[in-house]
Motif scaffolding. Sequence first.
Motif, PDB file in Angstrom:
ATOM      1  N   LEU A 289       0.829  -1.210   0.000  1.00 14.65           N
ATOM      2  CA  LEU A 289       0.000   0.000   0.000  1.00 14.65           C
ATOM      3  C   LEU A 289       0.861   1.256   0.000  1.00 14.65           C
ATOM      4  O   LEU A 289       0.599   2.212  -0.745  1.00 14.65           O
ATOM      5  CB  LEU A 289      -0.933  -0.009   1.207  1.00 14.65           C
ATOM      6  CG  LEU A 289      -2.005  -1.108   1.247  1.00 14.65           C
ATOM      7  CD1 LEU A 289      -2.800  -1.005   2.535  1.00 14.65           C
ATOM      8  CD2 LEU A 289      -2.909  -1.023   0.043  1.00 14.65           C
ATOM      9  N   VAL A 290       1.874   1.284   0.844  1.00 13.18           N
ATOM     10  CA  VAL A 290       2.725   2.466   0.947  1.00 13.18           C
ATOM     11  C   VAL A 290       3.515   2.686  -0.343  1.00 13.18           C
ATOM     12  O   VAL A 290       3.628   3.821  -0.844  1.00 13.18           O
ATOM     13  CB  VAL A 290       3.660   2.351   2.159  1.00 13.18           C
ATOM     14  CG1 VAL A 290       4.740   3.434   2.131  1.00 13.18           C
ATOM     15  CG2 VAL A 290       2.860   2.451   3.451  1.00 13.18           C
ATOM     16  N   LEU A 291       4.055   1.615  -0.919  1.00 10.05           N
ATOM     17  CA  LEU A 291       4.816   1.753  -2.161  1.00 10.05           C
ATOM     18  C   LEU A 291       3.907   2.186  -3.311  1.00 10.05           C
ATOM     19  O   LEU A 291       4.322   2.958  -4.181  1.00 10.05           O
ATOM     20  CB  LEU A 291       5.517   0.439  -2.494  1.00 10.05           C
ATOM     21  CG  LEU A 291       6.646   0.032  -1.543  1.00 10.05           C
ATOM     22  CD1 LEU A 291       7.207  -1.333  -1.925  1.00 10.05           C
ATOM     23  CD2 LEU A 291       7.769   1.073  -1.544  1.00 10.05           C
ATOM     24  N   ALA A 292       2.678   1.689  -3.320  1.00  8.38           N
ATOM     25  CA  ALA A 292       1.720   2.120  -4.350  1.00  8.38           C
ATOM     26  C   ALA A 292       1.412   3.601  -4.215  1.00  8.38           C
ATOM     27  O   ALA A 292       1.256   4.312  -5.218  1.00  8.38           O
ATOM     28  CB  ALA A 292       0.446   1.296  -4.253  1.00  8.38           C
ATOM     29  N   ALA A 293       1.336   4.087  -2.977  1.00 10.36           N
ATOM     30  CA  ALA A 293       1.092   5.515  -2.757  1.00 10.36           C
ATOM     31  C   ALA A 293       2.286   6.342  -3.227  1.00 10.36           C
ATOM     32  O   ALA A 293       2.117   7.423  -3.820  1.00 10.36           O
ATOM     33  CB  ALA A 293       0.810   5.772  -1.282  1.00 10.36           C
TER      34      ALA A 293
ATOM     35  N   ALA B 224      -8.675   2.263   4.828  1.00 14.71           N
ATOM     36  CA  ALA B 224      -8.476   1.051   5.610  1.00 14.71           C
ATOM     37  C   ALA B 224      -7.296   0.288   5.024  1.00 14.71           C
ATOM     38  O   ALA B 224      -7.038   0.350   3.817  1.00 14.71           O
ATOM     39  CB  ALA B 224      -9.733   0.194   5.563  1.00 14.71           C
ATOM     40  N   GLY B 225      -6.582  -0.414   5.873  1.00 13.50           N
ATOM     41  CA  GLY B 225      -5.375  -1.115   5.434  1.00 13.50           C
ATOM     42  C   GLY B 225      -5.617  -2.352   4.613  1.00 13.50           C
ATOM     43  O   GLY B 225      -4.689  -3.139   4.399  1.00 13.50           O
ATOM     44  N   THR B 226      -6.835  -2.522   4.120  1.00 16.53           N
ATOM     45  CA  THR B 226      -7.152  -3.669   3.259  1.00 16.53           C
ATOM     46  C   THR B 226      -7.610  -3.225   1.873  1.00 16.53           C
ATOM     47  O   THR B 226      -8.140  -4.029   1.108  1.00 16.53           O
ATOM     48  CB  THR B 226      -8.259  -4.533   3.901  1.00 16.53           C
ATOM     49  OG1 THR B 226      -9.389  -3.701   4.210  1.00 16.53           O
ATOM     50  CG2 THR B 226      -7.750  -5.194   5.169  1.00 16.53           C
TER      51      THR B 226
END
Length: 402
Positions: free
Chosen positions: A33-37, A85-87
Amino acid sequence: MTDLLVIVQSDAEGNAKVPPGTMVAGLPLMRRLVLAAERAGVRRMLVLAPDAEEAKRLLEGTAALVAASGEPLPQLPPGRMVVLAGTVLFQAAWLRALFELPIERERLYAEASLVGVMESDDPREVLSGGTGGRAVPDVFAAMAKARPVVPRMFPQEGRCVLGDPQDCRQAENWLLRGLIKETEGFMSRHVERPISLAISRRLASSSITPNAMTLFSVGVGLIGAPFFLSSAPASQLTGALLFLLHSILDGCDGELARLKFQESRWGGLLDFWGDNVVHVAVFMCMGIGWSLSVHAGWPLILGGAAVAGTLLSAGFVYRHTMREQAKPGPLFTSVSKGGRSWLSQMADALARRDFIYLVVLLSAAGKANWFLFLAGVGAPVFFLVLLAAAATEARREGRLTT
């Protein structure tokens, strides 16, 4: 004003059905998620995590800040805040659209406990009430108490929500489908890409790097080239199938790079020049093999023309569209910068590798030399098309006068 992405991570031992360390296509979910952001251009990220130590371990080397439940939040500048949400897996364009969405200030636009968007002068005050909760709904509920809520359904396309660990395979399929390029040829899209994606899915959880995959695919192509020295159909077909295998495996390096956020300028250059080295080797061996079979030197002229056209085109594409990009990250490898003129579109179409299937068909009959004739004429013509496309773009941009 500053954009801020907040990812709310639930406790792996509490309310989370999909823990943040769940592996999705070779990467832990939270890290993905963080790398995608980061790929989407977000520079400020905050992860609300019940277990700060685990979150920091998963996010080591990224720009994300981690705030543990119950601990004070860092100072946050005013601006647009997107809370996820983290999902919720997402594509870069989907996330950027949330940051550009027109909304009223100091109102929380929320979709259940999945997505929230707000423009606030004090994001820290809005979030502070939710940092003590261990479940994602608790955080969204606390934010709803701090600001008026506007229920909102955000676009479904461009995101994938994981409800439980069984959804991981579906999420991987979604990620892999996103790797298919719109500019691919028919055979590449319907034959090569499904095979390369299946290979990449299995390689994603290994330690094999995209550059290692590039070198392996180039090796396969170079092994296949000498088989064209013979006029025997069996030998030529073996070479053509290895050439096709090279093309399939060559798709895996870019897929792995994009899937695991390992794109680099060096990787793009290695892939680009590796492909051209294989093409040159194949054309050279075709020319030499044809010359040996007819005991004449003129096939070498066709081979030389194919090689010269290939190298001239490769050098031009590098100089015109690739050399100027010095910044790190993915390398622009299209044959034209703008791709807006019909000549540019023609050049991109001719650069596709569906021609390999013609090589396979002709080689099965021992007629690979027929393809060399086409390449000996077509490669120099392709170079001229590139020059014409570049001149058309230059005139449109006012860089070339007539």
